[in-house]
Scaffold this motif. Structure first.
Motif, short mmCIF file in Angstrom:
data_model
loop_
_atom_site.label_atom_id
_atom_site.label_comp_id
_atom_site.label_asym_id
_atom_site.label_seq_id
_atom_site.Cartn_x
_atom_site.Cartn_y
_atom_site.Cartn_z
N GLU A 100 21.67 -15.94 -26.58
CA GLU A 100 21.65 -16.92 -25.50
C GLU A 100 23.05 -17.05 -24.91
N MET A 101 23.11 -17.16 -23.58
CA MET A 101 24.37 -17.42 -22.88
C MET A 101 24.39 -18.92 -22.55
N ASN A 102 24.75 -19.71 -23.54
CA ASN A 102 24.70 -21.17 -23.41
C ASN A 102 25.50 -21.68 -22.21
N GLY A 103 26.61 -21.02 -21.92
CA GLY A 103 27.47 -21.46 -20.83
C GLY A 103 26.78 -21.52 -19.49
N PHE A 104 25.79 -20.65 -19.27
CA PHE A 104 25.10 -20.65 -17.98
C PHE A 104 24.46 -22.00 -17.70
N GLY A 105 23.64 -22.48 -18.62
CA GLY A 105 22.97 -23.77 -18.43
C GLY A 105 23.94 -24.92 -18.38
N GLU A 106 24.94 -24.88 -19.27
CA GLU A 106 25.92 -25.95 -19.31
C GLU A 106 26.68 -26.06 -17.98
N ILE A 107 27.19 -24.93 -17.50
CA ILE A 107 27.98 -24.95 -16.26
C ILE A 107 27.08 -25.24 -15.06
N PHE A 108 25.85 -24.70 -15.07
CA PHE A 108 24.92 -24.97 -13.97
C PHE A 108 24.69 -26.48 -13.84
N ARG A 109 24.43 -27.15 -14.96
CA ARG A 109 24.20 -28.59 -14.92
C ARG A 109 25.45 -29.35 -14.46
N MET A 110 26.62 -28.90 -14.91
CA MET A 110 27.87 -29.55 -14.49
C MET A 110 28.07 -29.41 -12.98
N LEU A 111 27.87 -28.18 -12.48
CA LEU A 111 28.03 -27.96 -11.04
C LEU A 111 26.99 -28.75 -10.25
N SER A 112 25.76 -28.80 -10.75
CA SER A 112 24.71 -29.57 -10.09
C SER A 112 25.09 -31.04 -10.02
N TYR A 113 25.61 -31.55 -11.11
CA TYR A 113 26.04 -32.94 -11.18
C TYR A 113 27.13 -33.22 -10.14
N GLN A 114 28.09 -32.29 -10.06
CA GLN A 114 29.21 -32.46 -9.14
C GLN A 114 28.80 -32.32 -7.68
N GLU A 115 27.74 -31.56 -7.43
CA GLU A 115 27.28 -31.40 -6.04
C GLU A 115 26.49 -32.67 -5.70
N ASP A 116 25.39 -32.56 -5.05
CA ASP A 116 24.64 -33.74 -4.61
C ASP A 116 23.59 -34.23 -5.60
N ILE A 117 23.41 -33.55 -6.71
CA ILE A 117 22.33 -33.87 -7.64
C ILE A 117 22.63 -35.13 -8.47
N GLY A 118 23.87 -35.30 -8.88
CA GLY A 118 24.25 -36.46 -9.69
C GLY A 118 23.56 -36.43 -11.04
N SER A 119 23.20 -37.60 -11.52
CA SER A 119 22.65 -37.72 -12.87
C SER A 119 21.31 -37.01 -13.05
N ALA A 120 20.62 -36.69 -11.97
CA ALA A 120 19.36 -35.94 -12.09
C ALA A 120 19.58 -34.55 -12.66
N ALA A 121 20.83 -34.09 -12.74
CA ALA A 121 21.14 -32.78 -13.33
C ALA A 121 20.70 -32.70 -14.79
#
Length: 171
Positions: A100-121
């Motif tokens: 598993e490449m754990n970093g993909f999901g972790e960074i994706f959620r972080m970037l989503s949070y930072q963009e317009d998604i917020g806590s829904a990430a």
């Protein structure tokens, strides 16, 4: 060797795109089309694009077939990653992963949070890993999520990933 030297590979990837949805059609599959466009613009090759049902058996069969196809380096899935009862992409592919490449999901959620998604990430269950010699990326089905994942994570690393997977194989 520095990360920049390590990533200095211009390897073209052969890709398969699976849109996992019970409602999308070839005419409404904006996310699948976006993945294809972004891959081709980056110089990668489309081996196959397909829309499949959000059904564990169907997903498992198509992911297995893609990973067993010697002409596919990267398998990109979109859809079925949420928390609704019908979303079974993650439960289906996670046990199939050799690594598993754990970093993909972790960074994706972080970037989503930072963009317009917020806590829904926190609702995103994006995941990536390797099955045999094929890298598998599973991302949400929204075109915004696909654009974010492709632009910020997958396209910048795809050649490096393929180079690493091909290094010790007969691919």
């Amino acid at each position: 060797m520095s990360i920049h030297q390590h990533k200095k590979h211009d390897t073209s990837a052969h890709c398969m795109v699976l849109t996992i949805s019970d409602t999308r059609t070839p005419g409404t599959d904006k996310s699948g089309d976006l993945i294809v466009t972004m891959l081709e613009e980056a110089g990668h090759v489309m081996a196959l694009k397909k829309i499949i049902a959000d059904d564990a058996g169907v997903i498992q069969n198509d992911v297995s077939a893609g990973c067993e196809n010697a002409g596919v380096d990267i398998l990109l899935l979109n859809g079925g990653t949420g928390i609704a009862h019908r979303d079974v992409t993650i439960e289906t592919i996670q046990p199939m992963l050799d690594k598993e490449m754990n970093g993909f999901g972790e960074i994706f959620r972080m970037l989503s949070y930072q963009e317009d998604i917020g806590s829904a990430a926190i609702l995103s269950r994006a995941i990536a890993g390797v099955i045999g010699n094929t890298a598998v990326f599973a991302m949400p089905g929204s075109s915004g999520a696909v654009k974010l994942a492709m632009q910020r994570l997958i396209i910048p690393e795809i050649s490096h990933v393929v180079h690493e997977l091909r290094k010790d194989s007969c691919h």
